[in-house]
Each structure stands twice: as C-alpha cells, then as structure tokens.
Scaffold this motif. Structure first.
Motif, PDB file in Angstrom:
ATOM      1  N   LYS A 196      39.654  35.638  37.583  1.00  0.00           N
ATOM      2  CA  LYS A 196      40.252  34.453  38.050  1.00  0.00           C
ATOM      3  C   LYS A 196      38.972  33.352  38.403  1.00  0.00           C
ATOM      4  O   LYS A 196      39.467  32.218  38.021  1.00  0.00           O
ATOM      5  CB  LYS A 196      41.488  34.634  39.118  1.00  0.00           C
ATOM      6  N   GLU A 255      45.560  50.461  34.095  1.00  0.00           N
ATOM      7  CA  GLU A 255      44.971  50.412  35.669  1.00  0.00           C
ATOM      8  C   GLU A 255      43.765  49.533  35.669  1.00  0.00           C
ATOM      9  O   GLU A 255      42.780  49.994  35.883  1.00  0.00           O
ATOM     10  CB  GLU A 255      44.559  51.832  35.815  1.00  0.00           C
ATOM     11  N   GLU A 256      44.124  48.334  35.703  1.00  0.00           N
ATOM     12  CA  GLU A 256      43.025  47.253  35.886  1.00  0.00           C
ATOM     13  C   GLU A 256      42.864  47.199  37.465  1.00  0.00           C
ATOM     14  O   GLU A 256      43.473  46.776  38.275  1.00  0.00           O
ATOM     15  CB  GLU A 256      43.595  45.831  35.258  1.00  0.00           C
ATOM     16  N   ASP A 257      41.521  47.048  37.750  1.00  0.00           N
ATOM     17  CA  ASP A 257      40.920  47.027  39.262  1.00  0.00           C
ATOM     18  C   ASP A 257      41.236  45.797  39.518  1.00  0.00           C
ATOM     19  O   ASP A 257      41.177  44.861  38.929  1.00  0.00           O
ATOM     20  CB  ASP A 257      39.337  47.182  38.972  1.00  0.00           C
ATOM     21  N   LYS A 258      41.607  45.703  40.986  1.00  0.00           N
ATOM     22  CA  LYS A 258      42.106  44.527  41.492  1.00  0.00           C
ATOM     23  C   LYS A 258      41.047  43.657  41.724  1.00  0.00           C
ATOM     24  O   LYS A 258      41.189  42.376  41.655  1.00  0.00           O
ATOM     25  CB  LYS A 258      42.726  44.816  42.907  1.00  0.00           C
ATOM     26  N   ALA A 259      39.588  43.947  41.926  1.00  0.00           N
ATOM     27  CA  ALA A 259      38.409  43.257  42.146  1.00  0.00           C
ATOM     28  C   ALA A 259      38.067  42.635  40.629  1.00  0.00           C
ATOM     29  O   ALA A 259      37.744  41.433  40.712  1.00  0.00           O
ATOM     30  CB  ALA A 259      37.109  44.034  42.298  1.00  0.00           C
ATOM     31  N   GLN A 260      38.543  43.304  39.542  1.00  0.00           N
ATOM     32  CA  GLN A 260      38.200  42.449  38.159  1.00  0.00           C
ATOM     33  C   GLN A 260      39.051  41.545  38.059  1.00  0.00           C
ATOM     34  O   GLN A 260      38.867  40.560  37.495  1.00  0.00           O
ATOM     35  CB  GLN A 260      38.593  43.666  37.154  1.00  0.00           C
ATOM     36  N   LYS A 261      40.262  41.733  38.348  1.00  0.00           N
ATOM     37  CA  LYS A 261      41.500  40.516  38.435  1.00  0.00           C
ATOM     38  C   LYS A 261      40.836  39.298  39.237  1.00  0.00           C
ATOM     39  O   LYS A 261      40.999  37.959  38.812  1.00  0.00           O
ATOM     40  CB  LYS A 261      42.755  40.977  38.812  1.00  0.00           C
ATOM     41  N   ILE A 262      40.317  39.380  40.581  1.00  0.00           N
ATOM     42  CA  ILE A 262      39.846  38.429  41.358  1.00  0.00           C
ATOM     43  C   ILE A 262      38.634  37.686  40.595  1.00  0.00           C
ATOM     44  O   ILE A 262      38.453  36.509  40.537  1.00  0.00           O
ATOM     45  CB  ILE A 262      39.470  38.893  42.650  1.00  0.00           C
TER      46      ILE A 262
END
Length: 496
Positions: free
Chosen positions: A423, A413-420
């Motif tokens: 990147k 469950e990786e946070d979407k904000a962490q992916k952004i």
C-alpha cells in the motif's frame, strides 16, 4: 558562425534599464537563469555549426534554450514568445541580453531552428546536470558523504563460487527509490480514420496532377481524375452519424481505386513532364501517400485493421498509434516516453515513436541510476508490466526490491507487513502519475504542436526540463520561508 560566450553569467545590477530602476534579484526568471548550466550545454550546441569562422554569427545557447524554456513554461506560440521577450526585461535578462531593448531580439521563425539545433540529447543532458546538482546540494546540506560507485561487480573468489549471485554485489550500499513509468505525448493531429486519410490523400494527389500537367496545358489533354464523383462518394458516407461496417468497407474500396488511378496518372505525367516541378513538401507527401496506399490496400485486401509502422497522418508520417488501454482514450497518437522519477525530479529514459514494452527499459534505467548516483536503488516502484522474470532475477541479484506481488498464484497467507508495504509503494508511485498530469495540464505535454519529428522530441524533453526547474524553484521557496519562520519563532522565544 558561432562564438562561445563566457562560461556562466551571474546576476548583476549592471543590466541597463532605459526607464530607470534595476532588476529584482529574487525574481523567478533571475533565479532560473542561475540554475541552468549554460556553458556546459554550449559545448555540444556549438557542434551543430560546421564552421564556426564563416557566415553570420549565430545566436548563443542562452538565447536558444532560454527562449524555448520561456515558450513551454508560459504555454505560448512562437510568435507570442518573441512578443513577450520584447516587452519583458526579466525575460530579456533570462536569455542573456546585456540590456533592455525595444526591438525583437530575433524573428519568431528562429524558434524552429533552435529546436532543430538543440535536439533531445542536449536537452536531456542539461536536465540531468540540473538534477545531479540538486542531489549534490541536498547531500551537502545533510552532511552525507558521496558514496563512490564500484567500478564493476566484485569478482567471485574460489571460496564463494557456489554461492548465489547476490554475493557479487554490495547490496548494503543500495540507497533511494526509483520510480518508473511510461506515457504517451500526443501529437497535434486530427483523430485519424481510414476513410478521412484516403480522402485527404486523394485530394493531395489531385493537386500534384494539376502541378505536373501545367507545362503540358494546351498540348495535351488533362487526364480525367473523377474528383467530383470521388468527393461525392466520400461525403455520402462521412456525413452519416452511424455507418455499417459493410458500407464503410465499400467506401474505403472506392477511395482506394481513385488513389490507384491518380498514382498511375502521376507516373505517366512524370515521364512526360518532371517531378522537379513539385515543391519539397509536395514530393515528400507523394512518397508518404504511396506508402499509405500500400498499407491501406493490404489491410483492405486481408480484412485486417493492423499493420506494422501504420501511417496515421500525412503531414506527420512518423506519428504512430500508441495503445495505452486507458478508459478515456484506448489509443493515443504520438510518441511514447519512459521516464524515471527520483525525489520528485524526472529524467527521460527512452523516447520512441513506436509502441515499445516499457518493461524492457527497467535494467537500463537502474544502471543509469547507478552511473548518476554511485549506487543501486534500494527499491524500484513500477507497474506490473515491469515485473517479468528477467527483471525480477536482475533485481534479486543486486538486492533491489521490485514493488508488487510475487509471480504466480497469490498466497492465502499473505503477511500483514507485506500488505502495508504494498500500500505504501502504491501511494509513493502516484508521484510519477502526478508528474504526467502536471506536464499534460500545465506545460502542454498533452498536445505537442511541433510539426517535425526532431522538433517534437525536443519539445517533449523540454517539458520535463521545465518541470524540474519549477520543482527547484519550489524547494527554494520552501527553504526561504522555512528559515524566515524559524527566525521569527526564535525571536519570540528569546523575548519569553
């Protein structure tokens, strides 16, 4: 003898041109001359001269450093650099000449002495002064105050002894981003193979035998070296397009036997004659070949291909193989350079000829960042190799975000904000890769042509100094045309 010059020369129309006219103050070399703190570098440059009151007067720091910058910026040889300076009045102004002169200001062989006297330490300090001056100007333009660095981490009181280590640092004062990475600056040597190295060593030993036997000619018979047979054995394998491992190992063993025989002959000739007959270079090569033979014989005997401090060049024995794991070249031969990038400016953190782990330079680089700017960075953007437990704990204690995923098994469950954020960090970290590409494609960082260890280190550091100077020029260019564009638009607005 060395005499100090005036502190900082500024642009003047008094530069004499025998063919009339005057220099353009907006020329890039005139602007670059005003960017470099010549007088600061002179304080350490003058220490290279033991007695400043004896001997012929030496060239000033501006002549020495300016000539090296011209050479690396234009990608010229030493001889061509002197020709260009002789023909160009702007280059003569850049190195501090008072007027245009038609004769060469110095012999091209002086370029080697300039590299020796300056060294990487002085170049790195000049580079740091330029970066700090640029950062100071940007803060002054923005109207920001310079934060004062804490003298030491805040001591813990009795009330917060049980709190975490993050309370010992004012993490709210962290500013900026620090980019870290390392690369190899390849030396200008032929791709080394064991067979070629041994053949070259054998040929040099045969020449040394000829020199040592010269005084004994006529009295004693020259020892037999089997050089023709050794050459034939080498060519029989080196000319083949594909050589099996068994055949190559046999050929290496033969060359090792020839070298062993030649070394024994030299030892006997040294007793009958004298090693003083050898030149300084020949004696140095003899010592290198002895160590090369020891390494190659040990690898051949133990059937391995790795050994500590492996010699890959007889003429440049300080060069080491640097394993980089790149697709184009898995191994490069040269010095390894760890750098930091702040706002597009590059500073050399560590330069070594051995293949060190760049992850060990993270903490020192962060502390250097704090010494320069007065605060810790808000984030450090670095490769995965920097993300060890020690570095992560160090950054956590100081409130510094180290880019990349957490250690251990990736979370489902990786946070979407962490992916952004990841990147964005990856895209910003491309700046340091771009600096490596700029240096290797435009400024000669991809092939260091200096022959000595100290001069090679000087050349590598000058490459990054030139890149920072070029960035300052680009910023001035954008500032000038930005103001011009703004004034033009304001004029049109007033007409409406």
């Amino acid at each position: 003898m060395y005499r100090e010059t005036e502190k900082q020369l500024t642009f003047s129309d008094d530069f004499f041109l025998p063919f009339g006219g005057k220099l353009n103050k907006n020329n890039r070399w005139v602007i670059l001359a005003d960017m470099i703190p010549w007088w600061k570098a002179e304080e350490k440059y003058s220490q290279a001269f033991k007695d400043s009151n004896k001997g012929e007067q030496a060239f000033s720091i501006r002549v020495a450093l300016g000539s090296l910058i011209i050479k690396e910026r234009l990608g010229l040889s030493d001889r061509e650099t002197v020709h260009q300076i002789t023909e160009n009045p702007y280059l003569q102004y850049f190195i501090g000449l008072p007027s245009f002169q038609e004769e060469a200001p110095f012999h091209h062989s002086m370029m080697t002495h300039f590299r020796k006297r300056l060294g990487s330490d002085i170049i790195n300090e000049v580079n740091e002064w330029i970066v700090m001056e640029e950062q100071k100007n940007e803060k002054d333009d923005d109207g920001d105050d310079h934060p004062t660095p804490p003298a030491s981490p805040c001591p813990k009181s009795e009330e917060n002894v049980n709190q975490s280590d993050t309370d010992a640092y004012d993490t709210s004062a962290n500013k900026g981003k620090l980019l870290l990475d390392a690369t190899c600056a390849p030396a200008d040597i032929a791709y080394p193979t064991d067979l070629d190295l041994l053949n070259e060593a054998r040929e040099k030993l045969e020449h040394i035998i000829d020199v040592l036997h010269e005084p004994l000619k006529g009295d004693k018979r020259k020892p037999r070296t089997y050089r023709q047979r050794a050459r034939k054995d080498y060519l029989a394998v080196s000319k083949q397009r594909k050589v099996s491992g068994k055949k190559l190992r046999k050929a290496i063993g033969k060359q090792l036997n020839y070298i062993k025989r030649d070394l024994n002959i030299i030892q006997k000739l040294a007793e009958q004659s004298s090693l003083t007959l050898l030149s300084k270079q020949e004696y140095r090569e003899l010592l290198v070949i002895k160590e090369l033979y020891r390494q190659q014989e040990e690898m051949h005997r133990t059937k391995t291909h790795r050994i500590d401090h492996r010699i890959v060049s007889i003429s440049q024995p300080y060069v080491r193989p640097i394993v980089r794991g790149k697709a184009k070249a898995n191994v490069e031969f040269g010095s390894k350079v760890a750098v930091s990038v702040v706002d597009g400016f590059v500073m050399v953190e560590k330069l070594d000829w051995n293949n060190f782990n760049e992850g060990t330079t993270l903490q020192e680089s962060i502390e250097d960042y704090r010494d320069r700017f007065g605060f810790y960075p808000e984030a450090v953007l670095a490769d995965k190799i920097y993300r060890n437990r020690e570095n992560l704990q160090y950054c956590k204690e100081r409130g510094i975000r180290l880019s990349g995923p957490k250690l251990g098994r990736p979370s489902k469950e990786e946070d979407k904000a962490q992916k952004i954020l990841a990147k964005q960090d990856a895209s910003e970290r491309n700046a340091v890769e771009g600096k490596f590409g700029e240096g290797k494609r435009a400024y000669g960082l991809g092939r260091i042509r200096a022959r000595l260890q100290k001069t090679s280190e000087t050349v590598v550091c000058i490459q990054f100094l030139v890149m920072n100077l070029e960035r300052k020029l680009r910023l001035l260019f954008f500032l000038f045309f930005g103001q011009l564009f703004l004034q033009r638009n304001m004029g049109q607005f007033k007409k409406l």
